[in-house]
Structure formats: structure tokens, C-alpha cells
Scaffold this motif. Structure first.
Motif, PDB file in Angstrom:
ATOM      1  N   VAL A 275       0.847  -1.192   0.000  1.00 41.16           N
ATOM      2  CA  VAL A 275       0.000   0.000   0.000  1.00 41.16           C
ATOM      3  C   VAL A 275       0.883   1.242   0.000  1.00 41.16           C
ATOM      4  N   LYS A 276       0.475   2.237  -0.796  1.00 43.87           N
ATOM      5  CA  LYS A 276       1.171   3.528  -0.813  1.00 43.87           C
ATOM      6  C   LYS A 276       0.264   4.592  -0.208  1.00 43.87           C
ATOM      7  N   LEU A 277       0.804   5.371   0.713  1.00 44.42           N
ATOM      8  CA  LEU A 277       0.071   6.494   1.291  1.00 44.42           C
ATOM      9  C   LEU A 277       0.180   7.721   0.396  1.00 44.42           C
ATOM     10  N   ASP A 278       1.236   7.780  -0.398  1.00 43.46           N
ATOM     11  CA  ASP A 278       1.488   8.872  -1.333  1.00 43.46           C
ATOM     12  C   ASP A 278       1.940   8.223  -2.641  1.00 43.46           C
ATOM     13  N   PRO A 279       1.477   8.708  -3.801  1.00 40.50           N
ATOM     14  CA  PRO A 279       1.857   8.072  -5.070  1.00 40.50           C
ATOM     15  C   PRO A 279       3.365   7.974  -5.285  1.00 40.50           C
ATOM     16  N   ARG A 280       4.124   8.907  -4.724  1.00 41.50           N
ATOM     17  CA  ARG A 280       5.579   8.881  -4.876  1.00 41.50           C
ATOM     18  C   ARG A 280       6.273   8.262  -3.678  1.00 41.50           C
ATOM     19  N   GLY A 281       5.508   7.841  -2.682  1.00 40.42           N
ATOM     20  CA  GLY A 281       6.081   7.316  -1.445  1.00 40.42           C
ATOM     21  C   GLY A 281       6.475   5.851  -1.531  1.00 40.42           C
ATOM     22  N   ARG A 282       6.996   5.384  -0.427  1.00 37.72           N
ATOM     23  CA  ARG A 282       7.420   3.983  -0.367  1.00 37.72           C
ATOM     24  C   ARG A 282       6.226   3.056  -0.200  1.00 37.72           C
ATOM     25  N   LEU A 283       6.441   1.805  -0.478  1.00 40.56           N
ATOM     26  CA  LEU A 283       5.419   0.776  -0.373  1.00 40.56           C
ATOM     27  C   LEU A 283       5.429   0.204   1.039  1.00 40.56           C
ATOM     28  N   LEU A 284       4.262   0.178   1.675  1.00 42.32           N
ATOM     29  CA  LEU A 284       4.122  -0.419   3.007  1.00 42.32           C
ATOM     30  C   LEU A 284       3.533  -1.811   2.864  1.00 42.32           C
ATOM     31  N   ALA A 285       4.128  -2.799   3.502  1.00 46.00           N
ATOM     32  CA  ALA A 285       3.561  -4.147   3.533  1.00 46.00           C
ATOM     33  C   ALA A 285       2.529  -4.175   4.657  1.00 46.00           C
ATOM     34  N   CYS A 286       1.246  -4.279   4.306  1.00 46.45           N
ATOM     35  CA  CYS A 286       0.151  -4.246   5.279  1.00 46.45           C
ATOM     36  C   CYS A 286      -0.547  -5.592   5.326  1.00 46.45           C
ATOM     37  N   GLU A 287      -0.790  -6.096   6.535  1.00 44.31           N
ATOM     38  CA  GLU A 287      -1.498  -7.368   6.676  1.00 44.31           C
ATOM     39  C   GLU A 287      -2.899  -7.246   6.109  1.00 44.31           C
ATOM     40  N   LEU A 288      -3.301  -8.274   5.353  1.00 49.64           N
ATOM     41  CA  LEU A 288      -4.613  -8.254   4.708  1.00 49.64           C
ATOM     42  C   LEU A 288      -5.748  -8.709   5.612  1.00 49.64           C
ATOM     43  N   GLY A 289      -5.524  -9.685   6.448  1.00 43.11           N
ATOM     44  CA  GLY A 289      -6.627 -10.228   7.229  1.00 43.11           C
ATOM     45  C   GLY A 289      -7.624 -10.883   6.291  1.00 43.11           C
ATOM     46  N   SER A 290      -8.907 -10.568   6.439  1.00 43.05           N
ATOM     47  CA  SER A 290      -9.931 -11.194   5.596  1.00 43.05           C
ATOM     48  C   SER A 290     -10.407 -10.268   4.475  1.00 43.05           C
ATOM     49  N   VAL A 291      -9.727  -9.153   4.250  1.00 44.69           N
ATOM     50  CA  VAL A 291     -10.112  -8.191   3.226  1.00 44.69           C
ATOM     51  C   VAL A 291      -9.572  -8.648   1.871  1.00 44.69           C
ATOM     52  N   THR A 292     -10.394  -8.552   0.839  1.00 42.52           N
ATOM     53  CA  THR A 292      -9.961  -8.849  -0.527  1.00 42.52           C
ATOM     54  C   THR A 292      -9.767  -7.526  -1.253  1.00 42.52           C
ATOM     55  N   VAL A 293      -8.588  -7.332  -1.846  1.00 41.34           N
ATOM     56  CA  VAL A 293      -8.287  -6.065  -2.511  1.00 41.34           C
ATOM     57  C   VAL A 293      -7.700  -6.312  -3.895  1.00 41.34           C
ATOM     58  N   ARG A 294      -7.767  -5.264  -4.720  1.00 44.94           N
ATOM     59  CA  ARG A 294      -7.145  -5.273  -6.046  1.00 44.94           C
ATOM     60  C   ARG A 294      -6.252  -4.041  -6.158  1.00 44.94           C
ATOM     61  N   ALA A 295      -5.322  -4.091  -7.089  1.00 44.80           N
ATOM     62  CA  ALA A 295      -4.470  -2.926  -7.332  1.00 44.80           C
ATOM     63  C   ALA A 295      -5.351  -1.734  -7.679  1.00 44.80           C
ATOM     64  N   GLY A 296      -5.065  -0.592  -7.069  1.00 48.51           N
ATOM     65  CA  GLY A 296      -5.829   0.621  -7.303  1.00 48.51           C
ATOM     66  C   GLY A 296      -6.918   0.879  -6.280  1.00 48.51           C
ATOM     67  N   ASP A 297      -7.280  -0.136  -5.468  1.00 47.12           N
ATOM     68  CA  ASP A 297      -8.299   0.055  -4.422  1.00 47.12           C
ATOM     69  C   ASP A 297      -7.780   1.023  -3.365  1.00 47.12           C
ATOM     70  N   GLN A 298      -8.652   1.901  -2.891  1.00 51.82           N
ATOM     71  CA  GLN A 298      -8.328   2.745  -1.744  1.00 51.82           C
ATOM     72  C   GLN A 298      -8.742   1.975  -0.497  1.00 51.82           C
TER      73      GLN A 298
END
Length: 93
Positions: A17-40
Motif C-alpha cells: 500500500v502507498k500512502l502517497d503516489p511517490r512514497g514507499r510501499l508499506l507491507a500491510c497485513e490483509l486479514g480477511s479483506v480482498t483487494v485489487r491494485a488501485g483500491d483505496q
């Protein structure tokens, strides 16, 4: 159990996950959430689950999923994806 089987048990599923488009990538635990690239998404930096919405608002940020699925070693403290961002979340940004 094989060595690779033990390694699988000691891993967690994360999303990048990126908090800023130019920022670093954070590895965030997913848990039971299903996500796709581009999801907020709403991510929490708090270690414990929150029952109080005021606590949640203080410890959360909105980010954009860049990498929807990866495995990382367990045991490291990481932010957690709580849910996909809803209109009420985006209003506070």
C-alpha cells in the motif's frame, strides 16, 4: 513436516500500500479483506483492535493498493488493512 511447509506456516499475506503516489510501499497485513491494485483502503497503525471510532480515526490512514498479494515472514509488526475505503473515510482526507 517439510522445511517449506514450516516456512508457509510462519508467513502472513500482505498487500503493498502507498500512502502517497511517490512514497514507499508499506507491507500491510490483509486479514480477511480482498483487494485489487488501485483500491483505496483504510489501514491501521495501532497494534490492538479498536472498539471506539475515535481511536480508529486517530490511528488510521487512507492508502492505495499497489501490490494486492504477497507473503512475508510472520512475527514482524505491520500496519493492517481494515477495509476498503468508504465515502465517509474519503470525506476526512
Amino acid at each position: 513436516m517439510s522445511e517449506s511447509g514450516a516456512r508457509d506456516l510462519a508467513s502472513v499475506v500482505v498487500a503493498g500500500v502507498k500512502l502517497d503516489p511517490r512514497g514507499r510501499l508499506l507491507a500491510c497485513e490483509l486479514g480477511s479483506v480482498t483487494v485489487r491494485a488501485g483500491d483505496q483502503v483504510v489501514i491501521s497503525f495501532g497494534a490492538a483492535r479498536r472498539d471506539d471510532a475515535r481511536d480508529e480515526a486517530r490511528d488510521t490512514e487512507i492508502g492505495v493498493v499497489a501490490v494486492p498479494f504477497a507473503r512475508r515472514p510472520a512475527g514482524e509488526a505491520r500496519p493492517r488493512i481494515l477495509r476498503r475505503a468508504e465515502p465517509r473515510d474519503l470525506d476526512r482526507v
